[in-house]
Design a protein around this motif. Sequence first.
Motif, PDB file in Angstrom:
ATOM      1  N   ILE A  26     -50.856 -81.415 -93.331  1.00 54.93           N
ATOM      2  CA  ILE A  26     -51.806 -82.505 -93.139  1.00 54.93           C
ATOM      3  C   ILE A  26     -52.373 -82.473 -91.720  1.00 54.93           C
ATOM      4  CG2 ILE A  26     -52.063 -85.011 -93.035  1.00 54.93           C
ATOM      5  CD1 ILE A  26     -49.959 -85.180 -95.283  1.00 54.93           C
ATOM      6  N   LEU A  27     -51.526 -82.269 -90.722  1.00 53.97           N
ATOM      7  CA  LEU A  27     -52.003 -82.182 -89.340  1.00 53.97           C
ATOM      8  C   LEU A  27     -52.988 -81.031 -89.175  1.00 53.97           C
ATOM      9  CD1 LEU A  27     -48.719 -82.791 -87.297  1.00 53.97           C
ATOM     10  CD2 LEU A  27     -50.609 -84.399 -87.630  1.00 53.97           C
ATOM     11  N   SER A  28     -52.670 -79.892 -89.781  1.00 50.34           N
ATOM     12  CA  SER A  28     -53.563 -78.741 -89.701  1.00 50.34           C
ATOM     13  C   SER A  28     -54.908 -79.042 -90.367  1.00 50.34           C
ATOM     14  CB  SER A  28     -52.900 -77.524 -90.364  1.00 50.34           C
ATOM     15  OG  SER A  28     -53.670 -76.367 -90.164  1.00 50.34           O
ATOM     16  N   ALA A  29     -54.872 -79.743 -91.492  1.00 43.44           N
ATOM     17  CA  ALA A  29     -56.111 -80.118 -92.176  1.00 43.44           C
ATOM     18  C   ALA A  29     -56.932 -81.086 -91.334  1.00 43.44           C
ATOM     19  CB  ALA A  29     -55.796 -80.726 -93.537  1.00 43.44           C
ATOM     20  N   MET A  30     -56.271 -81.993 -90.629  1.00 40.37           N
ATOM     21  CA  MET A  30     -56.995 -82.910 -89.738  1.00 40.37           C
ATOM     22  C   MET A  30     -57.680 -82.143 -88.605  1.00 40.37           C
ATOM     23  SD  MET A  30     -54.399 -86.193 -89.478  1.00 40.37           S
ATOM     24  CE  MET A  30     -55.598 -87.234 -88.607  1.00 40.37           C
ATOM     25  N   ALA A  31     -56.985 -81.171 -88.047  1.00 45.86           N
ATOM     26  CA  ALA A  31     -57.592 -80.345 -86.998  1.00 45.86           C
ATOM     27  C   ALA A  31     -58.776 -79.556 -87.549  1.00 45.86           C
ATOM     28  CB  ALA A  31     -56.556 -79.410 -86.391  1.00 45.86           C
ATOM     29  N   GLN A  32     -58.674 -79.115 -88.793  1.00 48.40           N
ATOM     30  CA  GLN A  32     -59.765 -78.367 -89.411  1.00 48.40           C
ATOM     31  C   GLN A  32     -61.013 -79.238 -89.560  1.00 48.40           C
ATOM     32  OE1 GLN A  32     -59.878 -75.148 -89.983  1.00 48.40           O
ATOM     33  NE2 GLN A  32     -61.951 -75.257 -90.840  1.00 48.40           N
ATOM     34  N   GLU A  33     -60.842 -80.535 -89.790  1.00 48.98           N
ATOM     35  CA  GLU A  33     -62.003 -81.427 -89.856  1.00 48.98           C
ATOM     36  C   GLU A  33     -62.735 -81.466 -88.519  1.00 48.98           C
ATOM     37  OE1 GLU A  33     -63.397 -82.759 -92.439  1.00 48.98           O
ATOM     38  OE2 GLU A  33     -61.822 -82.079 -93.814  1.00 48.98           O
ATOM     39  N   ILE A  34     -62.007 -81.316 -87.416  1.00 50.48           N
ATOM     40  CA  ILE A  34     -62.659 -81.259 -86.110  1.00 50.48           C
ATOM     41  C   ILE A  34     -63.471 -79.977 -85.983  1.00 50.48           C
ATOM     42  CG2 ILE A  34     -62.307 -81.237 -83.607  1.00 50.48           C
ATOM     43  CD1 ILE A  34     -59.717 -82.832 -84.111  1.00 50.48           C
ATOM     44  N   VAL A  35     -62.904 -78.852 -86.444  1.00 50.32           N
ATOM     45  CA  VAL A  35     -63.647 -77.588 -86.435  1.00 50.32           C
ATOM     46  C   VAL A  35     -64.942 -77.732 -87.226  1.00 50.32           C
ATOM     47  CG1 VAL A  35     -63.606 -75.170 -87.156  1.00 50.32           C
ATOM     48  CG2 VAL A  35     -61.562 -76.196 -86.146  1.00 50.32           C
TER      49      VAL A  35
ATOM     50  N   LEU B 202     -49.508 -87.180 -82.919  1.00 44.50           N
ATOM     51  CA  LEU B 202     -50.406 -86.043 -83.135  1.00 44.50           C
ATOM     52  C   LEU B 202     -51.545 -86.423 -84.071  1.00 44.50           C
ATOM     53  CD1 LEU B 202     -47.719 -83.233 -83.497  1.00 44.50           C
ATOM     54  CD2 LEU B 202     -49.365 -83.455 -81.624  1.00 44.50           C
ATOM     55  N   ALA B 203     -51.216 -87.107 -85.156  1.00 39.42           N
ATOM     56  CA  ALA B 203     -52.234 -87.503 -86.126  1.00 39.42           C
ATOM     57  C   ALA B 203     -53.225 -88.489 -85.507  1.00 39.42           C
ATOM     58  CB  ALA B 203     -51.574 -88.117 -87.356  1.00 39.42           C
ATOM     59  N   ARG B 204     -52.720 -89.411 -84.703  1.00 36.26           N
ATOM     60  CA  ARG B 204     -53.606 -90.407 -84.072  1.00 36.26           C
ATOM     61  C   ARG B 204     -54.601 -89.741 -83.137  1.00 36.26           C
ATOM     62  NH1 ARG B 204     -53.224 -93.427 -79.336  1.00 36.26           N
ATOM     63  NH2 ARG B 204     -51.104 -92.703 -78.925  1.00 36.26           N
ATOM     64  N   PHE B 205     -54.124 -88.816 -82.312  1.00 36.98           N
ATOM     65  CA  PHE B 205     -55.038 -88.133 -81.395  1.00 36.98           C
ATOM     66  C   PHE B 205     -56.064 -87.286 -82.156  1.00 36.98           C
ATOM     67  CE2 PHE B 205     -51.339 -88.349 -78.259  1.00 36.98           C
ATOM     68  CZ  PHE B 205     -51.860 -89.448 -77.608  1.00 36.98           C
ATOM     69  N   LEU B 206     -55.640 -86.624 -83.225  1.00 38.47           N
ATOM     70  CA  LEU B 206     -56.572 -85.845 -84.032  1.00 38.47           C
ATOM     71  C   LEU B 206     -57.643 -86.736 -84.636  1.00 38.47           C
ATOM     72  CD1 LEU B 206     -54.006 -83.497 -85.776  1.00 38.47           C
ATOM     73  CD2 LEU B 206     -55.906 -82.712 -84.353  1.00 38.47           C
ATOM     74  N   ASN B 207     -57.225 -87.880 -85.152  1.00 39.75           N
ATOM     75  CA  ASN B 207     -58.193 -88.786 -85.770  1.00 39.75           C
ATOM     76  C   ASN B 207     -59.134 -89.384 -84.737  1.00 39.75           C
ATOM     77  OD1 ASN B 207     -58.963 -90.033 -88.360  1.00 39.75           O
ATOM     78  ND2 ASN B 207     -58.449 -91.937 -87.322  1.00 39.75           N
ATOM     79  N   GLU B 208     -58.624 -89.704 -83.563  1.00 38.09           N
ATOM     80  CA  GLU B 208     -59.480 -90.249 -82.504  1.00 38.09           C
ATOM     81  C   GLU B 208     -60.491 -89.203 -82.027  1.00 38.09           C
ATOM     82  OE1 GLU B 208     -56.912 -91.817 -79.506  1.00 38.09           O
ATOM     83  OE2 GLU B 208     -56.281 -93.527 -80.740  1.00 38.09           O
ATOM     84  N   ALA B 209     -60.094 -87.935 -82.026  1.00 42.58           N
ATOM     85  CA  ALA B 209     -61.016 -86.873 -81.609  1.00 42.58           C
ATOM     86  C   ALA B 209     -62.206 -86.780 -82.556  1.00 42.58           C
ATOM     87  CB  ALA B 209     -60.278 -85.538 -81.523  1.00 42.58           C
ATOM     88  N   ILE B 210     -61.953 -86.786 -83.862  1.00 40.94           N
ATOM     89  CA  ILE B 210     -63.068 -86.683 -84.817  1.00 40.94           C
ATOM     90  C   ILE B 210     -63.915 -87.948 -84.775  1.00 40.94           C
ATOM     91  CG2 ILE B 210     -61.804 -87.540 -86.832  1.00 40.94           C
ATOM     92  CD1 ILE B 210     -64.381 -84.691 -86.837  1.00 40.94           C
ATOM     93  N   GLU B 211     -63.306 -89.103 -84.510  1.00 38.07           N
ATOM     94  CA  GLU B 211     -64.081 -90.342 -84.374  1.00 38.07           C
ATOM     95  C   GLU B 211     -65.064 -90.242 -83.208  1.00 38.07           C
ATOM     96  OE1 GLU B 211     -61.216 -93.454 -83.990  1.00 38.07           O
ATOM     97  OE2 GLU B 211     -60.889 -93.632 -86.143  1.00 38.07           O
TER      98      GLU B 211
END
Length: 205
Positions: A15-24, A82-91
């Motif tokens: 799931i974390l990897s998929a969240m990072a992929q959304e940023i890509v 980790l998930a929170r920072f990933l989500n804040e980045a895409i936001e």
Amino acid sequence: MKLRLFPQERAGLRILSAMAQEIVLGVHTLYELLGAPASEFGPLAEQMRQHEAASGNLLVSLLTHMRTSFINPLPREDLFALARFLNEAIEKLAGAAELITLNKLERIPARASDQLEVIARQAELTVEAMGRMDNLEELEDYWIQVLRLAKRAEHTHRVFVSELLRDHKPVAYVRYRDVADQLVNVTRDMRQIATQVGSIIVKES
């Protein structure tokens, strides 16, 4: 060294990897937006909102997984951070797209592309790293690379703002500055992720 955690339970890492992929994917969409005429901003901004929504859905999935799984690949507080920072980045990435669209900012200065290049590299490294969090011995280089990229992003931001102040009238300066700030804040969130990984490495050593 106590560096191998629970390789039998990897759903949280996926799931974390998929969240990072959304940023890509979001970076690619924002690249398109930077090169598009204002008439094409709407569909691209909607595409960015979809990346943001997908990340939010993944965050909810991770929270559900953490509540229902007896064994998690990392301590729950680390997974959540980790998930929170990933989500804040895409936001924040979506926020940059929204500002460009609302203000119809065509001809964005090239420094924005420089910042996106950094974010893209940080995100690509993070996609790979999130999938390898059960083997922390391999992640020290990730931590160092992302921190170096973050320092580069801070320098680029300072140059970007200086050039905006020199080349634009106050109203245009404020609009472009808002975009510049959103982009550098994405790189800071990516740095926070790497710092969290560094903290996990230290704790599990």
